[in-house]
Design a protein around this motif. Structure first.
Motif, PDB file in Angstrom:
ATOM      1  N   LEU A  37      -2.737  -4.515  11.509  1.00  0.00           N
ATOM      2  CA  LEU A  37      -1.767  -4.612  12.595  1.00  0.00           C
ATOM      3  C   LEU A  37      -0.752  -5.692  12.252  1.00  0.00           C
ATOM      4  N   ASP A  38       0.522  -5.310  12.216  1.00  0.00           N
ATOM      5  CA  ASP A  38       1.589  -6.264  11.915  1.00  0.00           C
ATOM      6  C   ASP A  38       2.891  -5.695  12.456  1.00  0.00           C
ATOM      7  N   ARG A  39       3.814  -6.578  12.774  1.00  0.00           N
ATOM      8  CA  ARG A  39       5.112  -6.094  13.271  1.00  0.00           C
ATOM      9  C   ARG A  39       6.004  -5.625  12.135  1.00  0.00           C
ATOM     10  N   ASP A  40       5.659  -5.998  10.908  1.00  0.00           N
ATOM     11  CA  ASP A  40       6.470  -5.607   9.754  1.00  0.00           C
ATOM     12  C   ASP A  40       5.542  -5.261   8.593  1.00  0.00           C
ATOM     13  N   ILE A  41       5.145  -4.012   8.511  1.00  0.00           N
ATOM     14  CA  ILE A  41       4.220  -3.553   7.475  1.00  0.00           C
ATOM     15  C   ILE A  41       4.953  -3.466   6.138  1.00  0.00           C
ATOM     16  N   LYS A  42       4.341  -4.037   5.093  1.00  0.00           N
ATOM     17  CA  LYS A  42       4.934  -4.008   3.758  1.00  0.00           C
ATOM     18  C   LYS A  42       4.418  -2.785   2.982  1.00  0.00           C
ATOM     19  N   PRO A  43       5.292  -1.842   2.665  1.00  0.00           N
ATOM     20  CA  PRO A  43       4.843  -0.649   1.933  1.00  0.00           C
ATOM     21  C   PRO A  43       4.182  -0.987   0.597  1.00  0.00           C
ATOM     22  N   ASP A  44       4.706  -1.981  -0.114  1.00  0.00           N
ATOM     23  CA  ASP A  44       4.132  -2.361  -1.413  1.00  0.00           C
ATOM     24  C   ASP A  44       2.698  -2.849  -1.256  1.00  0.00           C
ATOM     25  N   LEU A  45       2.437  -3.580  -0.176  1.00  0.00           N
ATOM     26  CA  LEU A  45       1.078  -4.066   0.063  1.00  0.00           C
ATOM     27  C   LEU A  45       0.132  -2.899   0.315  1.00  0.00           C
ATOM     28  N   ILE A  46       0.555  -1.962   1.135  1.00  0.00           N
ATOM     29  CA  ILE A  46      -0.292  -0.811   1.440  1.00  0.00           C
ATOM     30  C   ILE A  46      -0.612  -0.037   0.165  1.00  0.00           C
ATOM     31  N   THR A  47       0.392   0.127  -0.692  1.00  0.00           N
ATOM     32  CA  THR A  47       0.179   0.853  -1.960  1.00  0.00           C
ATOM     33  C   THR A  47      -0.841   0.139  -2.823  1.00  0.00           C
ATOM     34  N   SER A  48      -0.724  -1.190  -2.922  1.00  0.00           N
ATOM     35  CA  SER A  48      -1.660  -1.953  -3.761  1.00  0.00           C
ATOM     36  C   SER A  48      -3.068  -1.941  -3.186  1.00  0.00           C
ATOM     37  N   LEU A  49      -3.186  -1.978  -1.855  1.00  0.00           N
ATOM     38  CA  LEU A  49      -4.505  -1.955  -1.228  1.00  0.00           C
ATOM     39  C   LEU A  49      -5.200  -0.622  -1.434  1.00  0.00           C
ATOM     40  N   LYS A  50      -4.445   0.451  -1.409  1.00  0.00           N
ATOM     41  CA  LYS A  50      -5.043   1.782  -1.577  1.00  0.00           C
ATOM     42  C   LYS A  50      -5.646   1.955  -2.960  1.00  0.00           C
ATOM     43  N   THR A  59      -6.053   1.974   7.881  1.00  0.00           N
ATOM     44  CA  THR A  59      -5.211   2.506   8.949  1.00  0.00           C
ATOM     45  C   THR A  59      -4.168   1.463   9.322  1.00  0.00           C
ATOM     46  N   VAL A  60      -2.939   1.908   9.511  1.00  0.00           N
ATOM     47  CA  VAL A  60      -1.828   0.991   9.792  1.00  0.00           C
ATOM     48  C   VAL A  60      -1.374   1.135  11.234  1.00  0.00           C
ATOM     49  N   PHE A  61      -1.235   0.000  11.904  1.00  0.00           N
ATOM     50  CA  PHE A  61      -0.642  -0.067  13.238  1.00  0.00           C
ATOM     51  C   PHE A  61       0.537  -1.034  13.159  1.00  0.00           C
ATOM     52  N   GLU A  62       1.738  -0.514  13.321  1.00  0.00           N
ATOM     53  CA  GLU A  62       2.923  -1.360  13.222  1.00  0.00           C
ATOM     54  C   GLU A  62       3.490  -1.599  14.617  1.00  0.00           C
TER      55      GLU A  62
END
Length: 377
Positions: A37-50, A59-62
């Protein structure tokens, strides 16, 4: 105690600490799901975590921490919450109503969502600033959770963090809708450093503007004990494990813990120099002006801020609260966390220093470009 099977929500998931907690959970545990959960989700972070998520669902909640409906959705079915989201402001850039809205009201709404959605464990990331120092600059040397200290928090950031911490601890033991009880605790890290620390980058930029000589804002005698971000993340994971343990849950619930590590005790300014010295930075030998004079100038600037407030927003670069914090000996041990949470630092000082310096070296060229860029009117 393993966190296998947990459904974990992390607020401030893309922040300096939140990101490290997620990576550590993916490295150490086999959770059923991690919710970001964040007000500004970083796409690069999500890619690296996956790339390292394994069988753990991500799961992302923005959105905003002040959105009750978002909090209900993100907490539905969760069993554990790490609440790291907050506004950090040490020089008064943010309106107090905004600080209160995010840091206090946001925490209250999140706790209410946890009660409604049967979240059993809640860990709040507090701050060393809820402990002080007080306006008199009275020192604490190797303090503990039982250390008596007369403190009157005047700075809005410190006050809102303390209020949110109190809300968290007071909620411990409340009944969930399921009939179970929630267990809460708060962690109070020292000044957190490491890869991604924006404060270090800011000090580095100021040093560049000063001919690669870091500005001294604290005396050598005003020693503190900074803590590496990886160790703070590790303390959060251990707190979650301890709250899951039926034998420890009751004792830990409603408690706060200072989190430090084996980083050498030194002043804020000397710490900055320690991690930037290998990059060619020097440091001023003493404060630019005597400390009493700096306090007087800060007082005048604060008065000017009040007088000008009806006409324009003026934020002094220094205030008496910050000056006191930077120049007060203020150190704490992690003994209680070691006893109750089985916490010992996961990363040694030598490695933490090397990784921090290497990261600063990687961002150095870009920061030099920023500093050298001409300022447009």
């Amino acid at each position: 105690m393993s966190l296998a099977g947990e459904v974990c929500l992390i607020t401030g998931a893309c922040g300096f600490l939140g990101e490290r907690i997620i990576k550590l959970l993916l490295e150490e545990e086999e959770l059923t799901e991690i919710r970001l959960l964040d007000r500004d989700i970083k796409p690069d972070l999500i890619t690296s975590l996956k790339e390292s998520q394994g069988h753990t669902k991500l799961t992302v909640f923005e959105g905003d921490i002040r959105d009750p409906e978002l909090l209900r959705k993100s907490c539905h079915g969760a069993t554990l919450v790490f609440h790291t989201a907050s506004i950090i402001d040490v020089i008064g850039l943010v309106e107090e109503t905004e600080l209160h809205g995010v840091n206090v009201k946001g925490t209250q709404l999140l706790l209410e969502a946890c009660i409604q959605e049967n979240v059993r464990s809640f860990i709040y990331t507090s701050s060393i600033e809820v402990a002080g120092p007080n306006p008199q600059g009275d020192p604490i040397i190797n303090g503990t959770e039982d250390t008596r200290y007369s403190c009157c928090l005047k700075f809005p950031y410190s006050k809102t963090k303390f209020q949110a911490e109190q809300l968290t601890l007071q909620t411990n033991g409340e009944f969930l809708r399921s009939g179970d009880k929630i267990a809460t605790c708060a962690l109070r890290p020292m000044y957190i450093y490491g890869e991604g620390c924006k404060f270090l980058v800011g000090h580095m930029e100021n040093g560049m503007r000063n001919g690669d000589v870091l500005l001294r804002t604290s005396t050598k005698e005003a020693v503190v004990n900074p803590v590496y971000v990886g160790n703070v993340a590790w303390a959060h994971v251990l707190a979650a494990k301890a709250l899951k343990d039926p034998k420890k849950r009751a004792a830990i619930g409603g408690s706060f813990y200072f989190i430090s590590d084996d980083t050498p005790h030194m002043s804020y300014s000397d710490f900055n120099h320690e991690v930037m010295k290998p990059l060619g930075f020097g440091i001023q030998g003493r404060l630019s002006l005597p400390l009493p004079l700096l306090f007087f100038i800060s007082f005048l600037l604060e008065m000017a801020q009040v007088l000008l407030s009806p006409f324009l927003k003026f934020n002094p670069p220094m205030n008496r609260q910050l000056l006191t914090m930077l120049n007060t000996q203020f150190t704490f041990t992690y003994g209680k966390a070691q006893r109750d949470l089985d916490y010992t630092p996961r990363y040694c000082w030598e490695d933490a220093k090397t990784w921090t310096t290497d990261w600063l070296a990687s961002v150095l060229p870009k920061q030099r470009e920023i500093v050298r860029a001409p300022k447009h009117p």
